[in-house]
Design a protein around this motif. Structure first.
Motif, PDB file in Angstrom:
ATOM      1  N   PHE A 229       0.839  -1.198   0.000  1.00 56.62           N
ATOM      2  CA  PHE A 229       0.000   0.000   0.000  1.00 56.62           C
ATOM      3  C   PHE A 229       0.874   1.248   0.000  1.00 56.62           C
ATOM      4  O   PHE A 229       1.942   1.280   0.613  1.00 56.62           O
ATOM      5  CB  PHE A 229      -0.890   0.054   1.247  1.00 56.62           C
ATOM      6  CG  PHE A 229      -1.875  -1.070   1.366  1.00 56.62           C
ATOM      7  CD1 PHE A 229      -3.141  -0.976   0.808  1.00 56.62           C
ATOM      8  CD2 PHE A 229      -1.539  -2.230   2.049  1.00 56.62           C
ATOM      9  CE1 PHE A 229      -4.059  -2.012   0.933  1.00 56.62           C
ATOM     10  CE2 PHE A 229      -2.438  -3.277   2.174  1.00 56.62           C
ATOM     11  CZ  PHE A 229      -3.708  -3.168   1.605  1.00 56.62           C
ATOM     12  N   PHE A 230       0.396   2.295  -0.689  1.00 56.65           N
ATOM     13  CA  PHE A 230       1.023   3.610  -0.646  1.00 56.65           C
ATOM     14  C   PHE A 230      -0.070   4.596  -0.267  1.00 56.65           C
ATOM     15  O   PHE A 230      -1.039   4.773  -0.994  1.00 56.65           O
ATOM     16  CB  PHE A 230       1.621   3.960  -2.010  1.00 56.65           C
ATOM     17  CG  PHE A 230       2.380   5.264  -2.057  1.00 56.65           C
ATOM     18  CD1 PHE A 230       2.886   5.855  -0.909  1.00 56.65           C
ATOM     19  CD2 PHE A 230       2.611   5.896  -3.278  1.00 56.65           C
ATOM     20  CE1 PHE A 230       3.598   7.039  -0.951  1.00 56.65           C
ATOM     21  CE2 PHE A 230       3.330   7.086  -3.337  1.00 56.65           C
ATOM     22  CZ  PHE A 230       3.823   7.658  -2.180  1.00 56.65           C
ATOM     23  N   ILE A 231       0.058   5.229   0.902  1.00 56.78           N
ATOM     24  CA  ILE A 231      -0.974   6.123   1.418  1.00 56.78           C
ATOM     25  C   ILE A 231      -0.583   7.566   1.083  1.00 56.78           C
ATOM     26  O   ILE A 231       0.440   8.065   1.559  1.00 56.78           O
ATOM     27  CB  ILE A 231      -1.159   5.963   2.942  1.00 56.78           C
ATOM     28  CG1 ILE A 231      -1.249   4.468   3.301  1.00 56.78           C
ATOM     29  CG2 ILE A 231      -2.374   6.730   3.410  1.00 56.78           C
ATOM     30  CD1 ILE A 231      -2.300   3.689   2.530  1.00 56.78           C
ATOM     31  N   VAL A 232      -1.402   8.214   0.258  1.00 61.66           N
ATOM     32  CA  VAL A 232      -1.084   9.537  -0.289  1.00 61.66           C
ATOM     33  C   VAL A 232      -2.241  10.495  -0.045  1.00 61.66           C
ATOM     34  O   VAL A 232      -3.380  10.200  -0.405  1.00 61.66           O
ATOM     35  CB  VAL A 232      -0.812   9.448  -1.811  1.00 61.66           C
ATOM     36  CG1 VAL A 232      -0.488  10.831  -2.373  1.00 61.66           C
ATOM     37  CG2 VAL A 232       0.308   8.473  -2.103  1.00 61.66           C
ATOM     38  N   GLU A 233      -1.960  11.645   0.532  1.00 63.16           N
ATOM     39  CA  GLU A 233      -3.004  12.621   0.808  1.00 63.16           C
ATOM     40  C   GLU A 233      -3.246  13.586  -0.352  1.00 63.16           C
ATOM     41  O   GLU A 233      -4.365  14.043  -0.556  1.00 63.16           O
ATOM     42  CB  GLU A 233      -2.663  13.422   2.069  1.00 63.16           C
ATOM     43  CG  GLU A 233      -2.995  12.694   3.359  1.00 63.16           C
ATOM     44  CD  GLU A 233      -4.484  12.388   3.494  1.00 63.16           C
ATOM     45  OE1 GLU A 233      -5.196  13.160   4.153  1.00 63.16           O
ATOM     46  OE2 GLU A 233      -4.947  11.379   2.911  1.00 63.16           O
ATOM     47  N   ASP A 234      -2.245  13.916  -1.114  1.00 62.20           N
ATOM     48  CA  ASP A 234      -2.386  14.867  -2.215  1.00 62.20           C
ATOM     49  C   ASP A 234      -3.136  14.219  -3.386  1.00 62.20           C
ATOM     50  O   ASP A 234      -2.683  13.223  -3.943  1.00 62.20           O
ATOM     51  CB  ASP A 234      -1.003  15.344  -2.665  1.00 62.20           C
ATOM     52  CG  ASP A 234      -1.095  16.395  -3.749  1.00 62.20           C
ATOM     53  OD1 ASP A 234      -1.132  16.010  -4.937  1.00 62.20           O
ATOM     54  OD2 ASP A 234      -1.133  17.593  -3.428  1.00 62.20           O
ATOM     55  N   ASN A 235      -4.279  14.794  -3.763  1.00 65.24           N
ATOM     56  CA  ASN A 235      -5.123  14.190  -4.790  1.00 65.24           C
ATOM     57  C   ASN A 235      -4.438  14.085  -6.150  1.00 65.24           C
ATOM     58  O   ASN A 235      -4.527  13.053  -6.832  1.00 65.24           O
ATOM     59  CB  ASN A 235      -6.431  14.996  -4.954  1.00 65.24           C
ATOM     60  CG  ASN A 235      -7.331  14.907  -3.743  1.00 65.24           C
ATOM     61  OD1 ASN A 235      -7.274  13.926  -2.992  1.00 65.24           O
ATOM     62  ND2 ASN A 235      -8.151  15.912  -3.525  1.00 65.24           N
ATOM     63  N   LYS A 236      -3.743  15.152  -6.564  1.00 70.93           N
ATOM     64  CA  LYS A 236      -3.083  15.150  -7.868  1.00 70.93           C
ATOM     65  C   LYS A 236      -1.991  14.084  -7.921  1.00 70.93           C
ATOM     66  O   LYS A 236      -1.895  13.312  -8.878  1.00 70.93           O
ATOM     67  CB  LYS A 236      -2.491  16.525  -8.160  1.00 70.93           C
ATOM     68  CG  LYS A 236      -3.513  17.615  -8.425  1.00 70.93           C
ATOM     69  CD  LYS A 236      -2.822  18.923  -8.741  1.00 70.93           C
ATOM     70  CE  LYS A 236      -3.827  20.018  -9.044  1.00 70.93           C
ATOM     71  NZ  LYS A 236      -3.146  21.306  -9.367  1.00 70.93           N
ATOM     72  N   ARG A 238      -1.704  11.482  -6.032  1.00 71.76           N
ATOM     73  CA  ARG A 238      -2.278  10.142  -5.893  1.00 71.76           C
ATOM     74  C   ARG A 238      -2.757   9.605  -7.251  1.00 71.76           C
ATOM     75  O   ARG A 238      -2.487   8.447  -7.599  1.00 71.76           O
ATOM     76  CB  ARG A 238      -3.429  10.169  -4.896  1.00 71.76           C
ATOM     77  CG  ARG A 238      -3.978   8.778  -4.576  1.00 71.76           C
ATOM     78  CD  ARG A 238      -4.885   8.772  -3.367  1.00 71.76           C
ATOM     79  NE  ARG A 238      -6.050   9.611  -3.513  1.00 71.76           N
ATOM     80  CZ  ARG A 238      -6.267  10.739  -2.814  1.00 71.76           C
ATOM     81  NH1 ARG A 238      -5.400  11.150  -1.919  1.00 71.76           N
ATOM     82  NH2 ARG A 238      -7.366  11.447  -3.003  1.00 71.76           N
ATOM     83  N   GLU A 239      -3.447  10.440  -8.027  1.00 73.03           N
ATOM     84  CA  GLU A 239      -3.955   9.997  -9.323  1.00 73.03           C
ATOM     85  C   GLU A 239      -2.820   9.736 -10.316  1.00 73.03           C
ATOM     86  O   GLU A 239      -2.867   8.790 -11.102  1.00 73.03           O
ATOM     87  CB  GLU A 239      -4.926  11.034  -9.895  1.00 73.03           C
ATOM     88  CG  GLU A 239      -6.240  11.120  -9.139  1.00 73.03           C
ATOM     89  CD  GLU A 239      -6.957   9.781  -9.055  1.00 73.03           C
ATOM     90  OE1 GLU A 239      -7.288   9.223 -10.112  1.00 73.03           O
ATOM     91  OE2 GLU A 239      -7.174   9.284  -7.924  1.00 73.03           O
ATOM     92  N   LYS A 240      -1.784  10.565 -10.277  1.00 71.73           N
ATOM     93  CA  LYS A 240      -0.634  10.342 -11.168  1.00 71.73           C
ATOM     94  C   LYS A 240       0.102   9.061 -10.791  1.00 71.73           C
ATOM     95  O   LYS A 240       0.536   8.305 -11.659  1.00 71.73           O
ATOM     96  CB  LYS A 240       0.312  11.550 -11.133  1.00 71.73           C
ATOM     97  CG  LYS A 240      -0.201  12.722 -11.949  1.00 71.73           C
ATOM     98  CD  LYS A 240       0.780  13.862 -12.024  1.00 71.73           C
ATOM     99  CE  LYS A 240       0.775  14.663 -10.759  1.00 71.73           C
ATOM    100  NZ  LYS A 240       1.387  16.001 -10.907  1.00 71.73           N
ATOM    101  N   CYS A 241       0.218   8.839  -9.495  1.00 72.19           N
ATOM    102  CA  CYS A 241       0.889   7.620  -9.038  1.00 72.19           C
ATOM    103  C   CYS A 241       0.100   6.386  -9.461  1.00 72.19           C
ATOM    104  O   CYS A 241       0.681   5.393  -9.923  1.00 72.19           O
ATOM    105  CB  CYS A 241       1.036   7.668  -7.518  1.00 72.19           C
ATOM    106  SG  CYS A 241       2.204   6.462  -6.869  1.00 72.19           S
TER     107      CYS A 241
END
Length: 264
Positions: A229-236, A238-241
């Motif tokens: 799992f990779f937990i990401v708060e930044d929406n942009k 997160r979608e690119k990742c």
């Protein structure tokens, strides 16, 4: 100094979770986040990467207590679980204290600063390329992450980029092959280039002032690709990742903090 490969039966069973640095800052600042993440340690092993300590290395040296509290919290939350490239160019999970990683990061700090300057100049180039190629960020950002690299214009751009860059083409082919996916240099190069492609075509683009933080985001994405799992708060980000991982067939689940807490 704590440095050894992790092989215990318990750790091999538990899923691994890489927390984005913003999640770690929330952990430091909010007691409820601290308690929730600590309670989940019975289910998951949290991991961090060298980019964490690159952030710490940029804290002014006179703020000694602030630096020390960062290191202590990293050791407490992650219990020394980190990643490091080996002499054979494999990225492996090891046990190292934050102080050990910080020492190594500090020794290469000049290189990191040069990389940041290069990133700023590259970022300006990405913006101009986006305009020259007539990509519409609003239109591109509405494309789902699992379709963006299949979009006709983006696909042609990646294909042209690969033809004009044999090293990238070779690296991309190898990275897409699961047998070689853990070659650190190939993985690092392919993830970085694909993030650049998304910036150029205007998929969830970042503001120019975020060039430095974007560079660290990409570094986190490279190390996080070794976790479940990779937990990401930044929406942009997160979608690119998600888009990059999907294209490279990397199985790491990319989630927001709330998604992780509520559903896993």
């Amino acid at each position: 100094m704590i440095t050894n490969h992790l092989k215990s039966n318990e750790e091999s069973i538990q899923s691994t979770v890489y927390l984005d640095y913003n999640v770690f800052i929330n952990y430091r600042n909010h007691q409820d986040v601290r308690e929730i993440l600590h309670n989940k340690k019975t289910q998951y092993n949290y991991c961090y990467g060298p980019p964490y300590l690159e952030e710490v290395a940029n804290i002014p040296s006179e703020k000694f207590e602030h630096i020390q509290s960062h290191k202590n919290d990293i050791d407490t939350l992650f219990e020394f679980h980190t990643f490091r490239p080996t002499d054979t160019n494999k990225l492996v999970k090891v046990q190292e204290s934050a102080a050990t990683v910080l020492k190594r990061v500090t020794e290469s700090l000049d290189l990191s600063k040069k990389a940041e300057e290069h990133e700023k100049s590259q970022f300006s180039l990405f913006k101009s390329q986006c305009k020259e190629l007539n990509f519409d960020p609003k239109k591109m950002s509405n494309i789902p992450f699992d379709e963006i690299f299949n979009h006709a214009d983006v696909f042609l751009f990646v294909e042209e980029l690969a033809i004009n860059n044999p090293v990238f083409l070779q690296s991309l082919r190898k990275t897409l092959n699961s047998a070689t996916k853990k070659n650190f240099t190939e993985l690092q190069h392919s993830i970085a280039v694909l993030f650049n492609v998304l910036e150029i075509v205007g998929f969830r683009p970042e503001a120019a002032k975020k060039a430095r933080s974007r560079m660290h985001d990409v570094s986190h994405a490279i190390y996080a690709s070794q976790c479940d799992f990779f937990i990401v708060e930044d929406n942009k980000f997160r979608e690119k990742c998600k888009a990059v991982y999907h294209f490279l067939k990397i199985n790491t689940k990319v989630l927001s903090y709330n998604e992780f807490i509520e559903n896993f």
